[in-house]
Each structure stands twice: as structure tokens, then as C-alpha cells.
Design a protein around this motif. Structure first.
Motif, short mmCIF file in Angstrom:
data_model
loop_
_atom_site.label_atom_id
_atom_site.label_comp_id
_atom_site.label_asym_id
_atom_site.label_seq_id
_atom_site.Cartn_x
_atom_site.Cartn_y
_atom_site.Cartn_z
N LEU A 251 6.00 2.49 -2.52
CA LEU A 251 6.58 3.26 -1.57
C LEU A 251 7.66 2.94 -0.73
O LEU A 251 8.65 3.25 0.06
N ASN A 252 6.99 2.78 0.73
CA ASN A 252 7.56 1.78 2.05
C ASN A 252 8.07 1.06 1.67
O ASN A 252 8.80 0.56 2.47
N LEU A 253 7.23 0.52 0.78
CA LEU A 253 8.17 -0.55 0.46
C LEU A 253 9.52 -0.76 0.20
O LEU A 253 10.71 -0.92 0.23
N GLY B 268 2.93 -1.93 -5.28
CA GLY B 268 1.53 -1.21 -4.54
C GLY B 268 -0.12 -1.43 -5.42
O GLY B 268 0.42 -1.09 -6.28
N PHE B 269 -1.08 -1.42 -4.96
CA PHE B 269 -2.27 -2.17 -5.18
C PHE B 269 -2.77 -0.75 -4.27
O PHE B 269 -2.95 -1.08 -3.15
N HIS C 34 -1.56 3.03 -4.33
CA HIS C 34 -0.53 1.98 -5.25
C HIS C 34 0.78 2.69 -5.23
O HIS C 34 1.68 1.40 -4.22
N ARG C 35 0.92 3.67 -4.98
CA ARG C 35 2.40 4.52 -4.91
C ARG C 35 2.83 4.48 -3.78
O ARG C 35 4.11 4.42 -3.36
N SER C 36 2.04 5.07 -2.66
CA SER C 36 2.23 5.24 -1.02
C SER C 36 2.79 3.67 -0.23
O SER C 36 3.86 3.97 -0.56
N LYS D 287 7.72 14.13 -5.33
CA LYS D 287 8.55 14.51 -3.56
C LYS D 287 7.54 15.06 -3.04
O LYS D 287 8.65 15.16 -0.99
N LYS D 288 6.34 14.43 -2.93
CA LYS D 288 5.70 14.60 -1.21
C LYS D 288 5.74 13.85 -0.57
O LYS D 288 5.78 13.85 0.63
N LEU D 289 6.35 12.14 -1.17
CA LEU D 289 5.88 11.35 -0.34
C LEU D 289 7.32 11.45 0.26
O LEU D 289 7.98 10.24 0.93
#
Ligand SMILES: O=c1[nH]c(=O)c2ncn([C@@H]3O[C@H](COP(=O)(O)OP(=O)(O)OP(=O)(O)O)[C@@H](O)[C@H]3O)c2[nH]1
Ligand SMILES: [Mg+2]
Length: 199
Positions: A188-190, A139-140, A183-185, A17-19
Motif C-alpha cells: 500500500l505504501n507503493l 509487498g512481502f 505485506h499489505r502495508s 480502512k485503517k491504513l
């Protein structure tokens, strides 16, 4: 268009939700009620696809329209432990283990090896399903795992994990710092690039 998160993990839901501040993001349980999804895969990708597919089918059965399903399968891996806990991160100390139980087990593994710290990395596989088409991205985040819990921020193994380039754990660092390279950001960017192309 709304994003339905195929996750029951409060920490992840909060992070998503924040991202994704400008998009309607709802947890699947808000629409479909609570149910368990068996994560029978042997890779993050297999499990992320399983979770997103189950939620996608149920939403279709219910007649929901205009939605994107996003799932996240993630975990921490320690090369010294042959990449354990890996896909078993959520159930490392048993099926209904709490974050505290899992952290305790990881600490006991480090203590058995007389290690105060050891290299570790997080993986996140995000699956997107839109119009029954499936997309996956990874993501890592690299760093070290330590043999004590420090800080209250984040969730899961965060109090044990010091990202490369830092001297504090993710439990001590603010979310704003974690989100710059987690890793999540990164996944999520991808995922956002995939959404830009398909929507
Ligand atoms: O400290 C952490 N910071 C993170 O950023 C992070 N990302 C994942 N994890 C851990 O990895 C497992 C995921 O398992 P998992 O992907 O199956 O999720 P889950 O079962 O909790 O929820 P769901 O999304 O499947 O419903 C859980 O134990 C999490 O604690 C993290 N720990
Ligand atoms: Mg899970």
C-alpha cells in the motif's frame, strides 16, 4: 474521489480502512451488492487484476463517477511445500473453507513433515485502476509458520505466523505492530506513491 475496494474479505477491508484514514474507502459490495469473482489466475498479480477489472466494469455500467478501484490478492507461501498454499491460500482446505479450516490443513502439513516451524512469507499484490489504467505493486513479509495457532488478532493465517525479528505470532501482536511491516502495508505504501503520481 473515493476508493472502492474490490474485496469481500472483512479482515482486509478493515486493514485498508485503517491504513487509509483520510480517504473514503468503501467495499464494492456496499455499492454493487454481493457477487463472487472467479480468481482464475495463477499468480497474485493476475488475480488482483481480475478482481479490480470486474469491479471497475460494473461501476462504469452503473454510471458511478470519480472512483479508484483497489484490489488485493494475497497469501502465504511455504518454501518447504513448494510455496503452497500461495494463490490458493483462501481455498486451501476447499472452496468454502474457513480460516480455521485452512489453518488446520497447514498445521497438518507441518505435522506430516514433523516440523514445529518452517520459513514462510506473505505476498500481497495490490492493483489500482483509475480511468481504466491498471497499476500493480507488490509487498512481502518474511517469517516462520508454526504448527499451532497462537492469539486471536489479525485474520487468516496470522495465528500461525511469526514475523522475522519477533517471538510472537501476528495473532498475538497488535495491528499497529503488523502494519509497520506487513505485506499489505508495504504494497500500500507503493500504491500511495502511484496515487500521488496519477491523481
Ligand atoms: O493471516 C493472514 N494475514 C494476512 O495479512 C493475510 N493476507 C492474506 N491472507 C490470506 O490469504 C488469502 C487471501 O486470498 P484472497 O487474496 O483471494 O482474498 P479473499 O478471497 O479472502 O478476499 P478477496 O479480496 O479476494 O475478496 C486468505 O486466505 C487470507 O487469509 C492473510 N492471512
Ligand atoms: Mg479471493
Amino acid at each position: 474521489m473515493k476508493i472502492v475496494l474490490a474485496s469481500a474479505n472483512k479482515g482486509k477491508i478493515e486493514e485498508f480502512k485503517k491504513l487509509l484514514p483520510n480517504i473514503e474507502v468503501v467495499a464494492y459490495s456496499d455499492i454493487l451488492g454481493k457477487f463472487d469473482i472467479d480468481e482464475t489466475g495463477f499468480t497474485f498479480k493476475e488475480n488482483a487484476i481480475i478482481k479490480a477489472s470486474v469491479v471497475n466494469e460494473k461501476l462504469k455500467q452503473l454510471g458511478v463517477k470519480d472512483f479508484i478501484v483497489i484490489s488485493d490478492d494475497s497469501g502465504i507461501s511455504l518454501p518447504i511445500l513448494q510455496n503452497e498454499p500461495g494463490v490458493f491460500s483462501a481455498r486451501y482446505a476447499g472452496v468454502n473453507a474457513s480460516d480455521k479450516d485452512n489453518n488446520k490443513k497447514l498445521i497438518s502439513k507441518l505435522d506430516e513433515l514433523n516440523l514445529e516451524n518452517t520459513p514462510a512469507f506473505y505476498t500481497a499484490c495490490i492493483t489500482i485502476i483509475y480511468n481504466d489504467l491498471i497499476y500493480t505493486v507488490h509487498g512481502f513479509m518474511y517469517g516462520v509458520a508454526i504448527n499451532k495457532e497462537l492469539g486471536e488478532n489479525g485474520f487468516g493465517y496470522d495465528p500461525l505466523f511469526i514475523p522475522n525479528g519477533f517471538t510472537k505470532t501476528l495473532g498475538e501482536l497488535d495491528f499497529e505492530v503488523k502494519q509497520e511491516f506487513s505485506h499489505r502495508s508495504r504494497a500500500l505504501n507503493l500504491a500511495k506513491k502511484v496515487l500521488d503520481v496519477i491523481l
